[in-house]
Motif scaffolding. Structure first.
Motif, mmCIF file in Angstrom:
data_model
loop_
_atom_site.group_PDB
_atom_site.id
_atom_site.type_symbol
_atom_site.label_atom_id
_atom_site.label_comp_id
_atom_site.label_asym_id
_atom_site.label_seq_id
_atom_site.Cartn_x
_atom_site.Cartn_y
_atom_site.Cartn_z
ATOM 1 N N LYS A 16 4.680 13.846 39.059
ATOM 2 C CA LYS A 16 5.035 15.004 38.594
ATOM 3 C C LYS A 16 6.755 15.070 38.706
ATOM 4 O O LYS A 16 7.614 15.300 37.870
ATOM 5 N N ILE A 19 8.542 12.554 36.852
ATOM 6 C CA ILE A 19 8.725 12.924 35.242
ATOM 7 C C ILE A 19 9.935 13.740 35.402
ATOM 8 O O ILE A 19 10.506 13.749 34.354
ATOM 9 N N GLY A 20 9.801 14.837 36.183
ATOM 10 C CA GLY A 20 11.029 15.758 36.208
ATOM 11 C C GLY A 20 12.564 15.137 36.418
ATOM 12 O O GLY A 20 13.298 15.391 35.594
ATOM 13 N N ARG A 21 12.455 13.969 37.083
ATOM 14 C CA ARG A 21 13.665 13.397 37.378
ATOM 15 C C ARG A 21 14.306 12.620 36.274
ATOM 16 O O ARG A 21 15.372 12.675 35.789
ATOM 17 N N ARG A 22 13.272 11.983 35.657
ATOM 18 C CA ARG A 22 13.604 10.633 34.391
ATOM 19 C C ARG A 22 13.802 11.500 33.073
ATOM 20 O O ARG A 22 14.547 11.376 32.521
ATOM 21 N N PHE A 23 12.913 12.547 32.934
ATOM 22 C CA PHE A 23 12.710 13.291 31.546
ATOM 23 C C PHE A 23 13.194 14.525 31.611
ATOM 24 O O PHE A 23 13.502 15.285 30.460
ATOM 25 N N ARG A 24 13.867 15.027 32.653
ATOM 26 C CA ARG A 24 14.358 16.487 32.878
ATOM 27 C C ARG A 24 13.347 17.590 32.255
ATOM 28 O O ARG A 24 13.722 18.449 31.534
ATOM 29 N N LYS A 25 12.045 17.325 32.367
ATOM 30 C CA LYS A 25 10.771 18.058 32.045
ATOM 31 C C LYS A 25 9.961 18.468 33.038
ATOM 32 O O LYS A 25 9.619 17.646 33.886
ATOM 33 N N SER A 26 9.464 19.737 33.062
ATOM 34 C CA SER A 26 8.485 20.071 34.137
ATOM 35 C C SER A 26 7.120 20.010 33.395
ATOM 36 O O SER A 26 7.061 20.527 32.430
ATOM 37 N N CYS A 27 6.075 19.856 34.114
ATOM 38 C CA CYS A 27 4.871 20.048 33.803
ATOM 39 C C CYS A 27 3.919 20.099 35.058
ATOM 40 O O CYS A 27 4.135 19.696 36.157
#
Length: 61
Positions: A16, A19-27
């Motif tokens: 998680k 993903i946040g670091r790479r795509f600047r998206k949170s889930c």
């Protein structure tokens, strides 16, 4: 070293974060688990005593 972490195991919270670091998206962690399952990944549970916790970890590919 795998993406800045010394161990080769991948906990859902670690994925998680990546993903946040790479795509600047949170889930949510639950969403990460569903995404990995949808793409054919399965959970690898380490034998008792080999992990710091009892939570399953995702193996490095």
């Amino acid at each position: 070293m795998a993406h800045g972490w010394p161990e080769q195991t991948w906990a859902l919270s670690r994925i998680k974060t990546l993903i946040g670091r790479r795509f600047r998206k949170s889930c949510p962690v639950r969403g990460v688990a569903a995404l990995l399952k949808r793409h054919g990944w399965s959970c690898e549970v380490l034998p008792c005593g080999q992990s710091s916790g009892t939570r399953p970890r995702w193996p490095a590919r």
